[in-house]
Design a protein around this motif. Structure first.
Motif, PDB file in Angstrom:
ATOM      1  N   PRO A 268       0.870  -1.153   0.022  1.00  0.00           N
ATOM      2  CA  PRO A 268      -0.069  -0.156  -0.142  1.00  0.00           C
ATOM      3  C   PRO A 268       0.939   1.366  -0.007  1.00  0.00           C
ATOM      4  N   PRO A 269       0.437   2.267  -0.694  1.00  0.00           N
ATOM      5  CA  PRO A 269       1.207   3.539  -0.902  1.00  0.00           C
ATOM      6  C   PRO A 269       1.143   4.080   0.610  1.00  0.00           C
ATOM      7  N   PRO A 270       2.346   5.103   1.033  1.00  0.00           N
ATOM      8  CA  PRO A 270       2.528   5.535   2.142  1.00  0.00           C
ATOM      9  C   PRO A 270       1.192   6.565   2.251  1.00  0.00           C
ATOM     10  N   PRO A 271       0.328   6.518   3.573  1.00  0.00           N
ATOM     11  CA  PRO A 271      -0.826   7.317   3.726  1.00  0.00           C
ATOM     12  C   PRO A 271      -0.542   9.057   3.526  1.00  0.00           C
ATOM     13  N   CYS A 272       0.473   9.413   3.649  1.00  0.00           N
ATOM     14  CA  CYS A 272       0.820  10.887   3.401  1.00  0.00           C
ATOM     15  C   CYS A 272       2.246  11.057   3.258  1.00  0.00           C
ATOM     16  N   PRO A 273       2.654  12.156   2.434  1.00  0.00           N
ATOM     17  CA  PRO A 273       1.768  12.959   1.943  1.00  0.00           C
ATOM     18  C   PRO A 273       1.031  12.458   0.593  1.00  0.00           C
ATOM     19  N   GLY A 274       0.090  13.189  -0.032  1.00  0.00           N
ATOM     20  CA  GLY A 274      -0.735  12.386  -1.176  1.00  0.00           C
ATOM     21  C   GLY A 274      -0.199  12.795  -2.481  1.00  0.00           C
ATOM     22  N   LYS A 275      -0.825  12.358  -3.315  1.00  0.00           N
ATOM     23  CA  LYS A 275      -0.323  12.550  -4.694  1.00  0.00           C
ATOM     24  C   LYS A 275      -0.130  14.150  -5.175  1.00  0.00           C
ATOM     25  N   VAL A 276       0.480  14.404  -6.080  1.00  0.00           N
ATOM     26  CA  VAL A 276       0.767  15.496  -6.723  1.00  0.00           C
ATOM     27  C   VAL A 276      -0.001  15.671  -7.699  1.00  0.00           C
ATOM     28  N   ARG A 277      -0.988  16.761  -7.972  1.00  0.00           N
ATOM     29  CA  ARG A 277      -1.726  16.912  -8.953  1.00  0.00           C
ATOM     30  C   ARG A 277      -1.439  17.855 -10.078  1.00  0.00           C
ATOM     31  N   TYR A 278      -0.130  18.649 -10.091  1.00  0.00           N
ATOM     32  CA  TYR A 278       0.326  19.554 -10.891  1.00  0.00           C
ATOM     33  C   TYR A 278       1.817  19.289 -10.969  1.00  0.00           C
ATOM     34  N   PHE A 279       2.361  19.998 -10.226  1.00  0.00           N
ATOM     35  CA  PHE A 279       3.949  19.566 -10.195  1.00  0.00           C
ATOM     36  C   PHE A 279       4.416  20.242  -8.650  1.00  0.00           C
ATOM     37  N   GLU A 280       5.644  19.595  -8.328  1.00  0.00           N
ATOM     38  CA  GLU A 280       6.232  20.016  -7.149  1.00  0.00           C
ATOM     39  C   GLU A 280       7.087  21.358  -7.145  1.00  0.00           C
ATOM     40  N   ILE A 281       6.945  22.061  -6.354  1.00  0.00           N
ATOM     41  CA  ILE A 281       7.925  23.434  -6.152  1.00  0.00           C
ATOM     42  C   ILE A 281       9.058  23.099  -5.150  1.00  0.00           C
TER      43      ILE A 281
ATOM     44  N   LEU B  82     -11.282  37.788  -7.965  1.00  0.00           N
ATOM     45  CA  LEU B  82     -12.941  38.405  -8.097  1.00  0.00           C
ATOM     46  C   LEU B  82     -13.543  37.723  -9.429  1.00  0.00           C
ATOM     47  N   SER B  83     -12.637  36.999  -9.775  1.00  0.00           N
ATOM     48  CA  SER B  83     -13.272  36.472 -11.349  1.00  0.00           C
ATOM     49  C   SER B  83     -14.520  35.451 -10.956  1.00  0.00           C
ATOM     50  N   PRO B  84     -15.437  35.541 -11.672  1.00  0.00           N
ATOM     51  CA  PRO B  84     -16.822  34.609 -11.525  1.00  0.00           C
ATOM     52  C   PRO B  84     -16.367  33.243 -11.845  1.00  0.00           C
ATOM     53  N   THR B  85     -15.229  32.844 -12.697  1.00  0.00           N
ATOM     54  CA  THR B  85     -14.735  31.665 -13.065  1.00  0.00           C
ATOM     55  C   THR B  85     -14.947  30.699 -11.985  1.00  0.00           C
ATOM     56  N   PRO B  86     -15.353  29.565 -12.209  1.00  0.00           N
ATOM     57  CA  PRO B  86     -15.180  28.414 -11.100  1.00  0.00           C
ATOM     58  C   PRO B  86     -14.116  27.853 -11.141  1.00  0.00           C
ATOM     59  N   LEU B  87     -13.588  27.499  -9.790  1.00  0.00           N
ATOM     60  CA  LEU B  87     -12.002  27.221  -9.687  1.00  0.00           C
ATOM     61  C   LEU B  87     -11.810  25.970 -10.594  1.00  0.00           C
ATOM     62  N   VAL B  88     -12.870  25.077 -11.127  1.00  0.00           N
ATOM     63  CA  VAL B  88     -12.619  23.863 -11.688  1.00  0.00           C
ATOM     64  C   VAL B  88     -12.073  24.328 -13.131  1.00  0.00           C
ATOM     65  N   ASN B  89     -12.820  25.505 -13.418  1.00  0.00           N
ATOM     66  CA  ASN B  89     -12.117  26.016 -15.011  1.00  0.00           C
ATOM     67  C   ASN B  89     -11.111  26.868 -14.811  1.00  0.00           C
ATOM     68  N   CYS B  90     -10.388  26.976 -13.588  1.00  0.00           N
ATOM     69  CA  CYS B  90      -9.141  28.071 -13.689  1.00  0.00           C
ATOM     70  C   CYS B  90      -7.784  27.391 -13.887  1.00  0.00           C
ATOM     71  N   THR B  91      -6.906  27.759 -14.768  1.00  0.00           N
ATOM     72  CA  THR B  91      -5.713  26.973 -15.225  1.00  0.00           C
ATOM     73  C   THR B  91      -4.850  27.237 -14.036  1.00  0.00           C
ATOM     74  N   VAL B  92      -4.242  26.247 -13.802  1.00  0.00           N
ATOM     75  CA  VAL B  92      -2.880  26.496 -12.857  1.00  0.00           C
ATOM     76  C   VAL B  92      -1.815  27.115 -13.581  1.00  0.00           C
ATOM     77  N   ARG B  93      -1.068  28.089 -13.065  1.00  0.00           N
ATOM     78  CA  ARG B  93       0.048  28.634 -13.810  1.00  0.00           C
ATOM     79  C   ARG B  93       1.283  27.766 -13.927  1.00  0.00           C
ATOM     80  N   SER B  94       1.740  27.537 -14.865  1.00  0.00           N
ATOM     81  CA  SER B  94       2.854  26.544 -15.212  1.00  0.00           C
ATOM     82  C   SER B  94       3.959  26.909 -14.370  1.00  0.00           C
ATOM     83  N   PHE B  95       4.806  26.076 -14.068  1.00  0.00           N
ATOM     84  CA  PHE B  95       6.248  26.318 -13.460  1.00  0.00           C
ATOM     85  C   PHE B  95       7.041  27.378 -14.476  1.00  0.00           C
ATOM     86  N   THR B  96       6.849  27.486 -15.782  1.00  0.00           N
ATOM     87  CA  THR B  96       7.621  28.420 -16.575  1.00  0.00           C
ATOM     88  C   THR B  96       7.125  29.835 -16.388  1.00  0.00           C
TER      89      THR B  96
END
Lengths: 38, 265
Positions: A25-38, B71-85
């Motif tokens: 089983p995966p370790p309980p925490c931390p969870g998965k990274v959804r986008y990228f890690e800083i 303040l944007s009315p856009t729901p969070l689910v439709n908001c793009t996460v800024r890329s690393f770059t």
């Protein structure tokens, strides 16, 4: 004669092998990274 | 034999994710500055049972800045996460929630945001523009020029600056200052503002039009100014108490720390 066995060897011998296909089983925490890690 | 205690809640368990989503929604709903933030990772979760159908949850969350202004009315689910770059900004939040009879509520939350290190961005993308301080003179000049340009070209309500959201400066191959800022409509037209700017007031809360502008100012090799302002229409934000030009302190101050009656510490 007295033979001293390494503890690690004993542990290995006593360990019950996992069945084929077992996924630990995966370790309980931390969870998965959804986008990228800083 | 007594029953074994339930296994600890994992960070990727559905219950943990539901609590985290609820917390992020709360954080965005109670922030008045910058941008909406999206959940990137649940760092830690602890559950303290309080009795039947009652538990306290402590969450440590890692968030990422999106492109949606707060303040944007856009729901969070439709908001793009800024890329690393784009020189990402991360938010670290500690949240205390209560789950009573299946209903979640936030008891306390505290967030701090910080931009990724310039070295990290440079390493991956040597030519990417880096975030600039919001009180940088070039940034302030770009925002002023952009807002003046927009106001001079539209017969609609004169727009006033609410806050600068982010700014980047690129030095090569061209010198480009890119800015993003929130605006609010006033009770003046641009023509009226020319005569007496001091008399122009932000529209009352129930009629206010808020918006957001993006602009790029190129100074080398040639001069150019591009401005795009979008008004959101009627909103119900708690922005009335904000000054028209809130100091523009240096990054990172994009999530307002929220201190409630009960502190997680």
């Amino acid at each position: 004669s007295v033979v001293k066995r390494a503890a690690a060897q004993v542990a290995q011998h006593d360990k019950v092998p996992h069945p084929v296909g077992f996924v630990p089983p995966p370790p309980p925490c931390p969870g998965k990274v959804r986008y990228f890690e800083i | 034999a007594p029953a074994a205690p339930p296994p600890p809640l994992g960070c990727d368990d559905p219950e943990a994710e539901a609590a985290a989503e609820f917390a992020v929604s709360y954080i965005n709903g109670h922030s008045h500055h910058g941008y909406k933030f999206a959940l990137n990772r649940i760092e830690q979760i602890r559950v303290l049972p309080q009795g039947a159908d009652n538990e306290i949850l402590f969450l440590e969350l890692d968030l990422l800045e999106t492109r949606c202004p707060i303040l944007s009315p856009t729901p969070l689910v439709n908001c793009t996460v800024r890329s690393f770059t784009e020189h990402a900004v991360e938010g670290d939040c500690d949240v205390k929630l209560q789950k009573l009879n299946g209903q979640l509520s936030v008891l306390a939350s505290q967030c701090h945001s910080h931009a990724d290190s310039s070295e990290d961005v440079r390493q991956l993308c040597p030519d990417c523009p880096l975030l600039a301080s919001l009180n940088n003179t070039e940034v302030l000049a770009a925002v002023t020029a952009a807002l003046n340009d927009h106001n001079s070209k539209t017969p609609d309500a004169y727009l006033r600056l609410l806050e600068i959201g982010r700014a980047t400066i690129q030095h090569h191959p061209a010198h480009v200052v890119s800015v993003e800022f929130a605006v609010a409509a006033t009770d003046c037209t641009a023509e009226e503002a020319k005569d007496n700017l001091e008399a122009c007031q932000l529209l009352p809360e129930d009629q206010s039009n808020f918006g957001f502008c993006t602009a790029t100012v190129v100074t080398r090799p040639s001069q150019d100014l591009q401005v795009d302002c979008q008004l959101y229409g009627h909103q119900v934000p708690a922005l009335r108490t904000l000054p028209s030009f809130p100091g523009c302190s240096t990054l990172p101050v994009l999530i307002e720390a929220i201190a409630l009656s009960q502190d997680t510490s």
